[in-house]
Design an enzyme around this catalytic site. Structure first.
Site, PDB file in Angstrom:
ATOM      1  N   PRO A  66      -2.318 -39.741  31.198  1.00  0.00           N
ATOM      2  CA  PRO A  66      -3.257 -38.615  31.184  1.00  0.00           C
ATOM      3  C   PRO A  66      -2.477 -37.308  31.307  1.00  0.00           C
ATOM      4  O   PRO A  66      -1.504 -37.230  32.060  1.00  0.00           O
ATOM      5  CB  PRO A  66      -4.145 -38.864  32.401  1.00  0.00           C
ATOM      6  CG  PRO A  66      -3.480 -39.914  33.208  1.00  0.00           C
ATOM      7  CD  PRO A  66      -2.489 -40.597  32.352  1.00  0.00           C
ATOM      8  N   HIS A  67      -2.892 -36.320  30.517  1.00  0.00           N
ATOM      9  CA  HIS A  67      -2.151 -35.065  30.515  1.00  0.00           C
ATOM     10  C   HIS A  67      -3.050 -33.909  30.099  1.00  0.00           C
ATOM     11  O   HIS A  67      -4.117 -34.111  29.526  1.00  0.00           O
ATOM     12  CB  HIS A  67      -0.937 -35.145  29.589  1.00  0.00           C
ATOM     13  CG  HIS A  67      -1.279 -35.482  28.172  1.00  0.00           C
ATOM     14  ND1 HIS A  67      -1.487 -36.782  27.750  1.00  0.00           N
ATOM     15  CD2 HIS A  67      -1.470 -34.703  27.094  1.00  0.00           C
ATOM     16  CE1 HIS A  67      -1.786 -36.770  26.461  1.00  0.00           C
ATOM     17  NE2 HIS A  67      -1.781 -35.516  26.038  1.00  0.00           N
ATOM     18  N   GLY A  68      -2.579 -32.729  30.444  1.00  0.00           N
ATOM     19  CA  GLY A  68      -3.312 -31.528  30.085  1.00  0.00           C
ATOM     20  C   GLY A  68      -2.514 -30.295  30.433  1.00  0.00           C
ATOM     21  O   GLY A  68      -1.420 -30.379  30.993  1.00  0.00           O
TER      22      GLY A  68
END
Length: 153
Positions: A66-68
Protein backbone atom coordinates in the site's frame (compact mmCIF):
# COMPACT_ATOMS: atom_id res chain seq x y z
CA UNK A 1 18.71 4.87 -1.81
CA UNK A 2 18.53 1.89 0.50
CA UNK A 3 15.32 0.90 2.24
CA UNK A 4 17.14 0.88 5.57
CA UNK A 5 18.01 4.55 5.05
CA UNK A 6 14.30 5.14 5.69
CA UNK A 7 13.01 2.01 7.46
CA UNK A 8 14.00 1.63 11.10
CA UNK A 9 13.58 -1.50 13.23
CA UNK A 10 10.84 0.17 15.29
CA UNK A 11 8.85 0.54 12.06
CA UNK A 12 8.63 -3.24 11.66
CA UNK A 13 5.63 -5.17 12.99
CA UNK A 14 6.39 -8.88 13.23
CA UNK A 15 2.83 -9.96 14.04
CA UNK A 16 0.11 -7.77 12.58
CA UNK A 17 -3.13 -8.04 14.54
CA UNK A 18 -5.41 -6.86 11.73
CA UNK A 19 -7.40 -9.43 9.83
CA UNK A 20 -8.61 -7.15 7.02
CA UNK A 21 -7.11 -4.72 4.54
CA UNK A 22 -8.17 -1.57 6.40
CA UNK A 23 -7.04 -2.86 9.82
CA UNK A 24 -3.57 -3.76 8.50
CA UNK A 25 -3.16 -0.34 6.86
CA UNK A 26 -4.27 1.36 10.10
CA UNK A 27 -1.67 -0.59 12.10
CA UNK A 28 1.06 0.39 9.68
CA UNK A 29 -0.12 4.03 9.71
CA UNK A 30 0.12 4.02 13.50
CA UNK A 31 3.76 2.92 13.30
CA UNK A 32 4.51 5.79 10.92
CA UNK A 33 2.69 8.26 13.13
CA UNK A 34 4.91 7.18 16.04
CA UNK A 35 7.98 7.70 13.83
CA UNK A 36 6.76 11.10 12.60
CA UNK A 37 4.36 12.71 15.13
CA UNK A 38 3.40 15.45 12.64
CA UNK A 39 1.86 12.81 10.38
CA UNK A 40 -1.93 12.79 10.26
CA UNK A 41 -2.89 9.07 10.27
CA UNK A 42 -6.52 9.79 9.33
CA UNK A 43 -5.46 11.74 6.23
CA UNK A 44 -2.95 9.02 5.37
CA UNK A 45 -5.71 6.39 5.57
CA UNK A 46 -7.85 8.47 3.20
CA UNK A 47 -4.97 8.59 0.72
CA UNK A 48 -4.35 4.84 1.00
CA UNK A 49 -8.03 3.99 0.56
CA UNK A 50 -8.24 6.27 -2.48
CA UNK A 51 -5.23 4.45 -3.95
CA UNK A 52 -6.76 1.03 -3.26
CA UNK A 53 -9.91 2.10 -5.14
CA UNK A 54 -7.76 2.51 -8.27
CA UNK A 55 -6.60 -1.08 -7.93
CA UNK A 56 -5.32 -3.32 -5.22
CA UNK A 57 -1.74 -2.91 -4.09
CA UNK A 58 -1.73 -6.64 -3.33
CA UNK A 59 0.74 -7.67 -6.03
CA UNK A 60 0.69 -11.44 -5.45
CA UNK A 61 3.14 -13.93 -3.97
CA UNK A 62 1.88 -12.96 -0.51
CA UNK A 63 2.95 -9.31 -0.93
CA UNK A 64 1.07 -6.03 -0.62
CA UNK A 65 2.61 -2.58 -0.99
CA UNK A 66 0.00 0.00 0.00
CA UNK A 67 1.32 3.42 -0.92
CA UNK A 68 0.40 7.02 -1.44
CA UNK A 69 1.53 10.61 -1.39
CA UNK A 70 0.82 13.17 1.29
CA UNK A 71 0.90 16.93 1.17
CA UNK A 72 3.14 18.68 3.72
CA UNK A 73 5.37 15.63 4.08
CA UNK A 74 9.07 16.41 3.84
CA UNK A 75 10.52 12.92 3.38
CA UNK A 76 9.75 9.33 2.44
CA UNK A 77 8.28 7.10 5.16
CA UNK A 78 8.27 3.28 5.27
CA UNK A 79 6.76 0.66 7.53
CA UNK A 80 6.83 -3.12 7.25
CA UNK A 81 4.39 -5.62 8.66
CA UNK A 82 3.99 -9.38 8.60
CA UNK A 83 0.87 -11.47 9.06
CA UNK A 84 1.59 -15.15 9.49
CA UNK A 85 -2.11 -15.99 9.05
CA UNK A 86 -2.39 -13.86 5.92
CA UNK A 87 -4.85 -11.10 5.05
CA UNK A 88 -7.28 -10.96 2.14
CA UNK A 89 -5.98 -7.96 0.18
CA UNK A 90 -7.65 -8.41 -3.22
CA UNK A 91 -4.26 -9.55 -4.51
CA UNK A 92 -3.72 -10.15 -8.21
CA UNK A 93 -3.25 -13.88 -7.62
CA UNK A 94 -6.28 -14.13 -5.30
CA UNK A 95 -4.13 -15.33 -2.39
CA UNK A 96 -3.77 -13.71 1.04
CA UNK A 97 -0.94 -11.25 1.65
CA UNK A 98 1.58 -11.96 4.42
CA UNK A 99 4.22 -9.29 3.82
CA UNK A 100 3.35 -5.59 3.75
CA UNK A 101 5.40 -2.53 2.97
CA UNK A 102 3.64 0.79 3.50
CA UNK A 103 5.24 3.57 1.45
CA UNK A 104 4.35 7.24 1.90
CA UNK A 105 6.04 9.96 -0.12
CA UNK A 106 5.77 13.73 -0.27
CA UNK A 107 3.14 14.76 -2.83
CA UNK A 108 5.65 16.79 -4.83
CA UNK A 109 8.06 13.89 -5.37
CA UNK A 110 7.84 11.27 -8.07
CA UNK A 111 11.35 9.88 -8.22
CA UNK A 112 11.86 8.78 -4.64
CA UNK A 113 8.40 7.17 -4.48
CA UNK A 114 9.06 5.12 -7.61
CA UNK A 115 12.59 4.21 -6.51
CA UNK A 116 11.27 2.89 -3.20
CA UNK A 117 8.57 0.82 -4.91
CA UNK A 118 11.10 -0.58 -7.38
CA UNK A 119 13.56 -1.44 -4.62
CA UNK A 120 10.87 -3.20 -2.57
CA UNK A 121 9.76 -5.15 -5.65
CA UNK A 122 13.33 -6.27 -6.35
CA UNK A 123 13.83 -7.27 -2.72
CA UNK A 124 10.65 -9.34 -2.59
CA UNK A 125 11.09 -10.90 -6.02
CA UNK A 126 13.26 -13.56 -4.40
CA UNK A 127 11.32 -16.51 -3.02
CA UNK A 128 14.08 -17.17 -0.48
CA UNK A 129 13.84 -13.59 0.86
CA UNK A 130 10.07 -13.89 1.20
CA UNK A 131 10.53 -17.21 3.01
CA UNK A 132 13.14 -15.70 5.35
CA UNK A 133 10.79 -12.81 6.18
CA UNK A 134 7.88 -15.14 6.90
CA UNK A 135 10.01 -17.44 9.06
CA UNK A 136 11.92 -14.73 10.97
CA UNK A 137 11.45 -14.94 14.74
CA UNK A 138 10.59 -11.28 15.38
CA UNK A 139 11.02 -7.67 14.32
CA UNK A 140 14.82 -7.57 14.89
CA UNK A 141 15.32 -10.64 12.70
CA UNK A 142 12.96 -9.31 10.01
CA UNK A 143 14.87 -6.03 9.99
CA UNK A 144 18.17 -7.91 9.65
CA UNK A 145 16.85 -9.87 6.65
CA UNK A 146 15.80 -6.62 4.96
CA UNK A 147 19.09 -4.94 5.87
CA UNK A 148 21.22 -7.83 4.56
CA UNK A 149 19.32 -7.96 1.27
CA UNK A 150 19.29 -4.18 0.97
CA UNK A 151 23.09 -4.16 1.04
CA UNK A 152 23.22 -6.65 -1.84
CA UNK A 153 21.42 -4.33 -4.30
Amino acid sequence: MRLTDVLQQNQVIADLKGTGKRAVMEELCQVLQEADPKLNPERLMEVLIERERLGSTGIGDGIAIPHGKLENLSHLLLAFGRSKAGVEFDSLDGKPAHLFFLVVAPDKSAGIHLKALARISRLLKSGSVRKDLVEAKGAPEIFEVIKAQDEDF
